[in-house]
Motif scaffolding. Structure first.
Motif, PDB file in Angstrom:
ATOM      1  N   UNK A 180       0.813  -1.213   0.000  1.00  0.00           N
ATOM      2  CA  UNK A 180       0.000   0.000   0.000  1.00  0.00           C
ATOM      3  C   UNK A 180       0.842   1.256   0.000  1.00  0.00           C
ATOM      4  N   UNK A 181       1.931   1.221   0.779  1.00  0.00           N
ATOM      5  CA  UNK A 181       2.843   2.377   0.805  1.00  0.00           C
ATOM      6  C   UNK A 181       3.545   2.529  -0.540  1.00  0.00           C
ATOM      7  N   UNK A 182       4.064   1.410  -1.064  1.00  0.00           N
ATOM      8  CA  UNK A 182       4.843   1.461  -2.298  1.00  0.00           C
ATOM      9  C   UNK A 182       4.001   1.938  -3.479  1.00  0.00           C
ATOM     10  N   UNK A 183       2.748   1.487  -3.538  1.00  0.00           N
ATOM     11  CA  UNK A 183       1.885   1.854  -4.659  1.00  0.00           C
ATOM     12  C   UNK A 183       1.035   3.099  -4.371  1.00  0.00           C
ATOM     13  N   UNK A 184       1.252   3.679  -3.212  1.00  0.00           N
ATOM     14  CA  UNK A 184       0.497   4.867  -2.793  1.00  0.00           C
ATOM     15  C   UNK A 184      -1.006   4.581  -2.774  1.00  0.00           C
ATOM     16  N   UNK A 185      -1.343   3.427  -2.182  1.00  0.00           N
ATOM     17  CA  UNK A 185      -2.745   3.001  -2.093  1.00  0.00           C
ATOM     18  C   UNK A 185      -3.128   2.706  -0.645  1.00  0.00           C
ATOM     19  N   UNK A 186      -2.664   3.524   0.271  1.00  0.00           N
ATOM     20  CA  UNK A 186      -2.961   3.284   1.679  1.00  0.00           C
ATOM     21  C   UNK A 186      -4.446   3.438   1.987  1.00  0.00           C
ATOM     22  N   UNK A 187      -5.131   4.305   1.248  1.00  0.00           N
ATOM     23  CA  UNK A 187      -6.578   4.440   1.460  1.00  0.00           C
ATOM     24  C   UNK A 187      -7.285   3.120   1.146  1.00  0.00           C
ATOM     25  N   UNK A 188      -6.820   2.452   0.080  1.00  0.00           N
ATOM     26  CA  UNK A 188      -7.408   1.164  -0.281  1.00  0.00           C
ATOM     27  C   UNK A 188      -7.095   0.113   0.783  1.00  0.00           C
ATOM     28  N   UNK A 189      -5.849   0.120   1.286  1.00  0.00           N
ATOM     29  CA  UNK A 189      -5.463  -0.828   2.346  1.00  0.00           C
ATOM     30  C   UNK A 189      -6.341  -0.630   3.582  1.00  0.00           C
ATOM     31  N   UNK A 190      -6.498   0.632   3.998  1.00  0.00           N
ATOM     32  CA  UNK A 190      -7.289   0.911   5.198  1.00  0.00           C
ATOM     33  C   UNK A 190      -8.752   0.524   4.998  1.00  0.00           C
ATOM     34  N   UNK A 191      -9.290   0.795   3.816  1.00  0.00           N
ATOM     35  CA  UNK A 191     -10.684   0.431   3.551  1.00  0.00           C
ATOM     36  C   UNK A 191     -10.863  -1.081   3.602  1.00  0.00           C
ATOM     37  N   UNK A 192      -9.907  -1.813   3.011  1.00  0.00           N
ATOM     38  CA  UNK A 192     -10.003  -3.276   2.979  1.00  0.00           C
ATOM     39  C   UNK A 192     -10.070  -3.853   4.373  1.00  0.00           C
ATOM     40  N   UNK A 193      -9.181  -3.418   5.249  1.00  0.00           N
ATOM     41  CA  UNK A 193      -9.084  -4.033   6.573  1.00  0.00           C
ATOM     42  C   UNK A 193     -10.039  -3.428   7.591  1.00  0.00           C
ATOM     43  N   UNK A 194     -10.377  -2.158   7.450  1.00  0.00           N
ATOM     44  CA  UNK A 194     -11.202  -1.512   8.467  1.00  0.00           C
ATOM     45  C   UNK A 194     -12.702  -1.628   8.200  1.00  0.00           C
ATOM     46  N   UNK A 195     -13.065  -2.230   7.068  1.00  0.00           N
ATOM     47  CA  UNK A 195     -14.485  -2.481   6.803  1.00  0.00           C
ATOM     48  C   UNK A 195     -14.805  -3.973   6.861  1.00  0.00           C
TER      49      UNK A 195
END
Length: 435
Positions: A180-195
């Motif tokens: 997520x950090x490398x691809x600049x997709x932390x919002x996607x990472x957080x959404x995946x795990x926090x929902x």
């Protein structure tokens, strides 16, 4: 009042509607359920309600005898195929794994060493987020923690397919975070795990010493907990014996902490009988008792011993006997001072036996002899060490855990069909145990 009126709609459709009254005899009502897990759940949770409904219907009290419905030959064929394939990737489908019955509650053998953890895991399935949140299960490797996690994932999905269930190892969570950090997709990472409705994290001790991932996991935990989402976490130690931050350790203790101990001999026998039911040939009770007496503290080793015996019998077209088992498993004799093997030792010995170098075993070449040595070394790492699948993959050039799973399946099949491979794996196993 009917049984349906005594319970909630969810309980009725999930647990009670599949029941069948088969017969009544001598003051006993025989009730059948789809499987052994269903029987245990009904006996623990709903037996009094059934007794009340039966008394209301018949005008007198009856004893209830619960039995599992007999499995058809077709079901047994399917189960045998699934047993032969070994472990399955829990992330084949979005949000929920394509789980094999081997890792269901039905095939989890309950004994004194794991009964409380099993009961807590079942309670979590019935009402995620309300019972024991988080549920923290700890104990040594090879005792069934991962089996319980996967059983929870499977059962929650069966009970309510609308729930998002996610099982990951701590290494996978870490890798997703880095990606997520490398691809600049932390919002996607957080959404995946926090929902996610039910998050199951295996081997959380892997997070120790990794400040960034600990920070992210702390916030993920808080987000899920505040939203009433269920978490089930496993570790090889009690939180207070870890070096995790105090704020995270205290949160683990908000729910229920339970441990799993090495199984006693009765439980080891029950585990072997469960696995033997899926074996392609009959295994005498004396052989199962022999294995249970030789292996005392690791379920993986129990299953590995059974695999070796059935593979030997298939190769030589022989019936399994106690003498055969004693000969094939002579390296399992209990030692007074067991030594922990390392992946590096296994790789070195395997490379020498396969006439390749350790670098070629862990390298990327697809040459046939390199691949064979690599797969055998992975199989022995799983059989002789406490390493998880992702950690074994890391020892072999950072390979994914699915590659390790494929190697395990491949070697198991070859051992049952290729005498040279069987002899090679057996000799290596014996040599490594004796060093």
């Amino acid at each position: 009042m009917t049984l349906k009126q005594l319970v909630t709609p969810v309980t009725w459709h999930t647990w009670l509607e599949p029941l069948r009254i088969e017969d009544t005899e001598d003051g006993v009502v025989i009730v059948t359920a789809p499987n052994d897990f269903h029987v245990r759940w009904i006996r623990d949770k709903h037996l009094e309600t059934i007794e009340q409904a039966v008394e209301a219907s018949y005008g007198e009290a009856f004893d209830i005898r619960l039995e599992a419905q007999p499995r058809s030959p077709e079901d047994l064929d399917v189960a045998e195929d699934e047993f032969a394939t070994g472990e399955h990737d829990m992330r084949d489908l979005p949000g929920f794994p394509n789980e094999a019955p081997k890792y269901s509650f039905e095939n989890f053998v309950v004994g004194a060493s794991n009964r409380f953890a099993w009961a807590a895991a079942m309670a979590v399935c019935e009402q995620p987020g309300t019972h024991y949140n988080p549920l923290f299960i700890y104990g040594d490797a090879g005792l069934g923690k991962t089996h319980l996690l996967k059983a929870v994932a499977h059962q929650v999905s069966v009970l309510d397919s609308r729930r998002t269930v996610r099982y990951v190892t701590s290494e996978e969570f870490f890798n997703d975070f880095i990606d997520g950090i490398r691809r600049k997709r932390m919002d996607q990472f957080k959404h995946t795990y926090r929902t996610t409705d039910v998050l199951l994290i295996d081997d959380v001790q892997f997070f120790m010493g990794k400040e960034q991932i600990l920070e992210e996991f702390f916030h993920t935990f808080n987000s899920l907990y505040d939203a009433g989402k269920q978490m089930v976490i496993t570790s090889d130690r009690h939180p207070r014996n870890s070096t995790l931050p105090d704020r995270l350790r205290s949160r683990f203790e908000w729910g229920l902490l339970t441990d799993i101990h090495p199984p006693d001999v009765e439980t080891r026998l029950a585990i072997l009988r469960t696995n033997a039911a899926f074996a392609p040939t009959e295994i005498p009770e004396s052989v199962l008792e022999f294995i249970a007496g030789q292996v005392s503290d690791n379920i993986r080793e129990l299953e590995g011993a059974l695999t070796r015996i059935t593979a030997y019998a298939a190769l030589h077209a022989e019936n399994i006997t106690l003498d055969m088992a004693q000969d094939v498993l002579q390296d399992l004799a209990p030692r007074t001072q067991p030594r922990m093997l390392t992946a590096e030792e296994i790789i070195h010995e395997t490379a020498a036996a396969c006439d390749v170098t350790p670098a070629e075993v862990v390298g990327s070449s697809r040459r046939r002899d390199y691949v064979r040595g690599r797969q055998i070394a992975m199989y022995l790492c799983r059989d002789l060490t406490d390493l998880s699948l992702p950690k074994i993959g890391a020892k072999f050039g950072g390979r994914d855990h699915t590659t390790v799973m494929h190697a395990l399946d491949r070697v198991k099949k070859l051992m049952a069909s290729d005498k040279e491979v069987f002899d090679q794996v057996t000799a290596l196993s014996q040599k490594l145990r004796e060093t």
